[in-house]
Each structure stands twice: as C-alpha cells, then as structure tokens.
Motif scaffolding. Sequence first.
Motif, short mmCIF file in Angstrom:
data_model
loop_
_atom_site.label_atom_id
_atom_site.label_comp_id
_atom_site.label_asym_id
_atom_site.label_seq_id
_atom_site.Cartn_x
_atom_site.Cartn_y
_atom_site.Cartn_z
N ASP A 55 0.86 -1.18 0.00
CA ASP A 55 0.00 0.00 0.00
C ASP A 55 0.90 1.23 0.00
O ASP A 55 1.59 1.50 0.98
N LEU A 66 -7.99 -2.48 0.43
CA LEU A 66 -7.10 -2.96 1.47
C LEU A 66 -7.26 -4.47 1.60
O LEU A 66 -8.38 -4.98 1.74
N LEU A 87 -2.36 -4.15 -0.85
CA LEU A 87 -3.55 -3.89 -1.66
C LEU A 87 -3.85 -5.10 -2.54
O LEU A 87 -2.95 -5.87 -2.89
#
Length: 286
Positions: free
Chosen positions: A74, A131, A139
């Motif tokens: 992420d 998420l 991700l």
Amino acid sequence: MGVAVLMGGAAYTGWALTPTPGTTPVAGPTGEALAPTAEVPPSADAERVLPAAPAPDGLPEIDYDPAPAGFPDDPDALDTTPLTQGLHPTRKLAAYDAPGGRPLAFLMPTISEVELTVPIARRESGWTAVLLPSANRKLAWLPPGGFRTVALRDQIVVERTPFRLTWYRDGTAQRSWQISLGQRGQETPLGRTFVLGRTPPPESVYGGVDIYALGSIPDDLDSVPAGLRGAHIGIHTWYHDGELGQQTTNGCIRLTASGQRLLLEKLRPGTPVVVVDELPAQPATA
C-alpha cells in the motif's frame, strides 16, 4: 493475565466472528437503514479498461489465515485521509497484483461467514484497489464487476506514541480515548487496515464487551505466544483500566469498556482504521 489476547480464528482458539444472519436486510450501526447499493457494472469505456487475465480455479481463497504473498504494498499506508467507500464482493472475485496483472487469490463475499466489506484505496485503468484482508499494508486489485459499493462515514486513527485512539465521522473527530498497545517485539502494526467483524468475548478478562477483529495480523507471526498463532489484531476492552497508556498487549488495541461499547454502536464492518506513530497535530477531542 497482564497482556491482551489477540483475536484468533476458530481453528486456533475456538473463537469465531459473529456470522452475518442470512439475507436479512442490513441496518446501519445506529439503526438507520443503509442506502440501497447496486452491483458495479463494467465500465462503458472499454478502451480504457485493462483486460483481466483468466484466474486458475486452483488459486487460494483469502480467509482468516494470512493472505498469500505477492500482493503489492500500500503506497499510502500511513495516510490518514479518510477512505469513504467500501466494496462488498457479490461473488467470488479474482484478486490481482496490479491492473491487468497476475491473479493471486480469490476474494470471497464472506470471511468466517461474516459479510466482507473492504475499503477502496485507489482506482486506476478501470480497476479498483482495496485494502487486503488478513495482511498488513497490502492492496488487492479487482477488475470491474462482481461487487457493490457502500458509503463509509467513520474512521479510527490510532497513535502509538501518545497511546491515543480517535473516532472520526465525516472527517470530524468525535471522541478520543487513551489506549494500551502492543508490547516490545509485538508492537501494534502501523498502516491502514479496517474493521473485519466482531465476536463475543471468550473470557471474563475482556470485560463482557464484544471484540472487533481487524484486517491486520501481527507483523512477526512467530512473536506471539504459540496459542495465539493465526490471530488477527483486535480492538477490545479489558477487565481493568490500569494499563492504559502502556505497551502491554500482544499487538491488540485496548481501550475502556465505555469507549468500546460506543464504537460497537457506531461503526459498521469495513470502517477504515489507520495506525500511525503520531499525528502532526492532536485532535480537538484529545
């Protein structure tokens, strides 16, 4: 009994998330009916949507165990900007490592019989990044179709240095509480995650208040006691408040019983949670 017990899967501790009751219409956490949502169709602008490679039937399903490796980091893991939309799969979805990339696993409509809602983090080339459940700071990319979206009004921000949890609604701080966090070697993981579901307290040490299981897991899976392997990070209370403001848990976020009851009343599954060291300025509710 001086340290918190991580929320674990039924295979490890006999705990289980509270199942979603069949097809009963869902109401919001404060009792209001949620706005109807529709399945998101493929984009009409097909030229701008990267194609999805076929997903082999043998790919693993993302469940309560740690997610498969290979998903991207992420890039905004410590960003406290509220994520205001969630995604609920309406069928088994292939999850990819990038728009038009490799399929790595299947994202299911439920995890442990609880309806899954994951915050939407990014959009690119007609694809949607969410998420990743059962992982930290990762991700998963999804092609168009096979899901519906829901509004997310709330956010939880946890600050490790001042031992503070703040509940936001529509971007405005509502309440802050002092909390306990993970002890040395079992620190509460940094980054963005979300409320996965809730479970009844399995022992009296939890003060008789339900527990929130988060999408995150310990950063070091071998650091927690053997009986807690396979556990998720949780938000819960304790039978006393004498350790607030200290590092005493196995990675969980522990707050007062009254604070936990309020969050249980207000928050829906999919609510974003972000753990940072400290905000640039303390919330007005601190």
